[in-house]
Design a protein around this motif. Structure first.
Motif, PDB file in Angstrom:
ATOM      1  N   GLN A  42       0.826  -1.201   0.000  1.00 23.93           N
ATOM      2  CA  GLN A  42       0.000   0.000   0.000  1.00 23.93           C
ATOM      3  C   GLN A  42       0.867   1.259   0.000  1.00 23.93           C
ATOM      4  N   GLY A  43       1.977   1.201   0.729  1.00 26.87           N
ATOM      5  CA  GLY A  43       2.882   2.338   0.716  1.00 26.87           C
ATOM      6  C   GLY A  43       3.494   2.559  -0.652  1.00 26.87           C
ATOM      7  N   ARG A  44       3.946   1.468  -1.282  1.00 29.75           N
ATOM      8  CA  ARG A  44       4.534   1.578  -2.617  1.00 29.75           C
ATOM      9  C   ARG A  44       3.511   2.081  -3.627  1.00 29.75           C
ATOM     10  N   ASN A  45       2.304   1.550  -3.577  1.00 30.38           N
ATOM     11  CA  ASN A  45       1.272   1.956  -4.528  1.00 30.38           C
ATOM     12  C   ASN A  45       0.891   3.422  -4.375  1.00 30.38           C
ATOM     13  N   ALA A  46       1.016   3.933  -3.138  1.00 32.66           N
ATOM     14  CA  ALA A  46       0.668   5.335  -2.883  1.00 32.66           C
ATOM     15  C   ALA A  46       1.866   6.264  -3.047  1.00 32.66           C
ATOM     16  N   GLY A  47       3.029   5.697  -3.370  1.00 35.06           N
ATOM     17  CA  GLY A  47       4.219   6.528  -3.533  1.00 35.06           C
ATOM     18  C   GLY A  47       4.739   7.096  -2.233  1.00 35.06           C
ATOM     19  N   GLY A 128      -1.795  -2.163   6.996  1.00 39.24           N
ATOM     20  CA  GLY A 128      -1.534  -3.582   6.778  1.00 39.24           C
ATOM     21  C   GLY A 128      -2.394  -4.459   7.665  1.00 39.24           C
ATOM     22  N   VAL A 129      -2.555  -4.050   8.925  1.00 43.20           N
ATOM     23  CA  VAL A 129      -3.421  -4.793   9.847  1.00 43.20           C
ATOM     24  C   VAL A 129      -4.865  -4.736   9.370  1.00 43.20           C
ATOM     25  N   GLY A 130      -5.320  -3.544   9.027  1.00 44.45           N
ATOM     26  CA  GLY A 130      -6.700  -3.387   8.563  1.00 44.45           C
ATOM     27  C   GLY A 130      -6.987  -4.208   7.326  1.00 44.45           C
ATOM     28  N   TYR A 131      -5.998  -4.288   6.442  1.00 40.68           N
ATOM     29  CA  TYR A 131      -6.177  -5.061   5.207  1.00 40.68           C
ATOM     30  C   TYR A 131      -6.281  -6.548   5.518  1.00 40.68           C
ATOM     31  N   ASP A 132      -5.378  -7.056   6.352  1.00 41.61           N
ATOM     32  CA  ASP A 132      -5.340  -8.490   6.614  1.00 41.61           C
ATOM     33  C   ASP A 132      -6.472  -8.955   7.513  1.00 41.61           C
ATOM     34  N   VAL A 133      -6.847  -8.146   8.481  1.00 40.59           N
ATOM     35  CA  VAL A 133      -7.846  -8.577   9.462  1.00 40.59           C
ATOM     36  C   VAL A 133      -9.271  -8.303   8.993  1.00 40.59           C
ATOM     37  N   MET A 134      -9.497  -7.117   8.427  1.00 36.99           N
ATOM     38  CA  MET A 134     -10.862  -6.720   8.084  1.00 36.99           C
ATOM     39  C   MET A 134     -11.078  -6.499   6.589  1.00 36.99           C
ATOM     40  N   GLY A 135     -10.028  -6.641   5.797  1.00 33.77           N
ATOM     41  CA  GLY A 135     -10.188  -6.454   4.361  1.00 33.77           C
ATOM     42  C   GLY A 135     -10.418  -5.008   3.957  1.00 33.77           C
ATOM     43  N   GLU A 136      -9.901  -4.067   4.735  1.00 38.21           N
ATOM     44  CA  GLU A 136     -10.085  -2.648   4.413  1.00 38.21           C
ATOM     45  C   GLU A 136      -9.375  -2.310   3.106  1.00 38.21           C
ATOM     46  N   GLU A 139      -9.834  -3.952  -2.593  1.00 35.88           N
ATOM     47  CA  GLU A 139      -9.567  -3.929  -4.024  1.00 35.88           C
ATOM     48  C   GLU A 139      -8.357  -3.079  -4.386  1.00 35.88           C
ATOM     49  N   SER A 140      -7.724  -2.448  -3.400  1.00 30.83           N
ATOM     50  CA  SER A 140      -6.551  -1.631  -3.705  1.00 30.83           C
ATOM     51  C   SER A 140      -5.340  -2.480  -4.082  1.00 30.83           C
ATOM     52  N   ALA A 142      -4.349  -5.962  -6.199  1.00 29.20           N
ATOM     53  CA  ALA A 142      -4.906  -6.884  -7.186  1.00 29.20           C
ATOM     54  C   ALA A 142      -4.960  -8.311  -6.666  1.00 29.20           C
ATOM     55  N   GLU A 143      -5.917  -9.075  -7.157  1.00 28.14           N
ATOM     56  CA  GLU A 143      -6.132 -10.448  -6.691  1.00 28.14           C
ATOM     57  C   GLU A 143      -4.889 -11.308  -6.859  1.00 28.14           C
ATOM     58  N   GLU A 144      -4.197 -11.173  -8.002  1.00 29.61           N
ATOM     59  CA  GLU A 144      -3.020 -12.010  -8.228  1.00 29.61           C
ATOM     60  C   GLU A 144      -1.897 -11.683  -7.252  1.00 29.61           C
ATOM     61  N   ILE A 145      -1.840 -10.435  -6.802  1.00 28.54           N
ATOM     62  CA  ILE A 145      -0.850 -10.043  -5.801  1.00 28.54           C
ATOM     63  C   ILE A 145      -1.236 -10.612  -4.442  1.00 28.54           C
ATOM     64  N   ARG A 146      -2.506 -10.504  -4.094  1.00 23.24           N
ATOM     65  CA  ARG A 146      -2.985 -11.081  -2.825  1.00 23.24           C
ATOM     66  C   ARG A 146      -2.680 -12.568  -2.770  1.00 23.24           C
ATOM     67  N   GLU A 147      -2.892 -13.267  -3.889  1.00 25.11           N
ATOM     68  CA  GLU A 147      -2.664 -14.703  -3.921  1.00 25.11           C
ATOM     69  C   GLU A 147      -1.197 -15.048  -3.684  1.00 25.11           C
ATOM     70  N   LYS A 148      -0.294 -14.229  -4.199  1.00 31.48           N
ATOM     71  CA  LYS A 148       1.130 -14.465  -3.970  1.00 31.48           C
ATOM     72  C   LYS A 148       1.477 -14.319  -2.491  1.00 31.48           C
ATOM     73  N   VAL A 149       0.885 -13.308  -1.850  1.00 30.78           N
ATOM     74  CA  VAL A 149       1.157 -13.079  -0.428  1.00 30.78           C
ATOM     75  C   VAL A 149       0.619 -14.238   0.410  1.00 30.78           C
ATOM     76  N   VAL A 150      -0.595 -14.661   0.115  1.00 33.72           N
ATOM     77  CA  VAL A 150      -1.225 -15.736   0.885  1.00 33.72           C
ATOM     78  C   VAL A 150      -0.543 -17.077   0.615  1.00 33.72           C
ATOM     79  N   LYS A 151      -0.006 -17.259  -0.570  1.00 34.09           N
ATOM     80  CA  LYS A 151       0.741 -18.482  -0.850  1.00 34.09           C
ATOM     81  C   LYS A 151       1.998 -18.558   0.005  1.00 34.09           C
ATOM     82  N   ALA A 152       2.671 -17.399   0.166  1.00 34.03           N
ATOM     83  CA  ALA A 152       3.894 -17.357   0.976  1.00 34.03           C
ATOM     84  C   ALA A 152       3.574 -17.453   2.467  1.00 34.03           C
ATOM     85  N   TYR A 153       2.482 -16.817   2.870  1.00 37.26           N
ATOM     86  CA  TYR A 153       2.096 -16.765   4.290  1.00 37.26           C
ATOM     87  C   TYR A 153       0.611 -17.121   4.399  1.00 37.26           C
ATOM     88  N   PRO A 154       0.287 -18.414   4.454  1.00 37.25           N
ATOM     89  CA  PRO A 154      -1.102 -18.878   4.379  1.00 37.25           C
ATOM     90  C   PRO A 154      -2.003 -18.315   5.476  1.00 37.25           C
TER      91      PRO A 154
END
Length: 209
Positions: A42-47, A128-136, A139-140, A142-154
């Motif tokens: 999120q930090g990288r995407n927001a510059g 990061g907490v809000g995203y992982d715990v509550m999905g805040e 859509e910011s 992408a799904e394919e990026i989320r899948e990579k993160v969850v694959k590494a850290y289920p």
């Protein structure tokens, strides 16, 4: 590298990871790493410029206050985690300004309406907490990026496991959740728990009027 985000591997970062491995569990390990990656994304995407090492250490310690080793009898678990990180960083000669950032990031990670307006490391741990715990802001990223993160850290049924894990960390001191979203956890899962009410505190204060 996870989803094009480098996992810090400095001596300081590796030492913090060892503490999480020693005193935490797989649930906290995976969650804490997802928090780091999602916050960094999120930090990288927001510059937004941030210190990856400080962000990573904040993520690793942010829930360590829930563990028996770091839990105090009378402080919020967020403060216990922040104090643990402060002690660790002081032992390694980290500058006070950096320690303050990490302390704030951990202590404020459940404080809605404040943390997101502070320094990047503080705001991104909160995000990061809000995203992982509550999905805040789900859509910011992408799904394919989320899948990579969850694959590494289920996630491994994270939604059903994290609330009882929270309660285990502070069921011996539920009063410390007053004024915080974690009071909702006690209300849901702790039989007989009645949260304190701010209005009652005002109306029943010792002032003679």
């Amino acid at each position: 590298m996870v989803a094009d985000i480098k996992i810090p591997d400095s001596k300081l970062a590796l030492g913090a990871a060892e503490l999480l491995r020693e005193h935490g569990n797989d649930l906290l390990w995976n969650h804490s790493h997802r928090v780091y990656v999602f916050g960094a994304l999120q930090g990288r995407n927001a510059g937004i410029a941030f210190d990856p090492e400080l962000l990573y250490i904040s993520a690793l310690f942010h829930d360590l206050g829930l563990t028996k080793h770091y839990s105090s009898p009378d402080k919020r678990f967020e403060v216990d985690g922040a104090d643990a990180a402060k002690s660790y960083l002081q032992q390694h000669g980290v500058p006070n300004d950096s320690i303050r950032l990490v302390w704030d990031a951990i202590a404020l990670h459940t404080t809605i309406g404040i943390a997101q307006f502070k320094e990047p490391e503080v705001a991104l741990i909160y995000s990061g907490v809000g995203y992982d715990v509550m999905g805040e802001n789900f859509e910011s990223i992408a799904e394919e990026i989320r899948e990579k993160v969850v694959k590494a850290y289920p996630r491994d049924q994270f939604k059903s496991k994290i609330l009882p894990s929270f309660l285990d960390g502070f069921k011996h001191k539920p009063e410390t959740t007053f004024g915080n979203i974690k009071a909702d956890v006690c209300t849901l899962l702790l039989p007989g728990f009645k949260p304190a009410n701010f209005c009652d505190c005002v109306l029943h204060s010792p002032w003679n009027e």
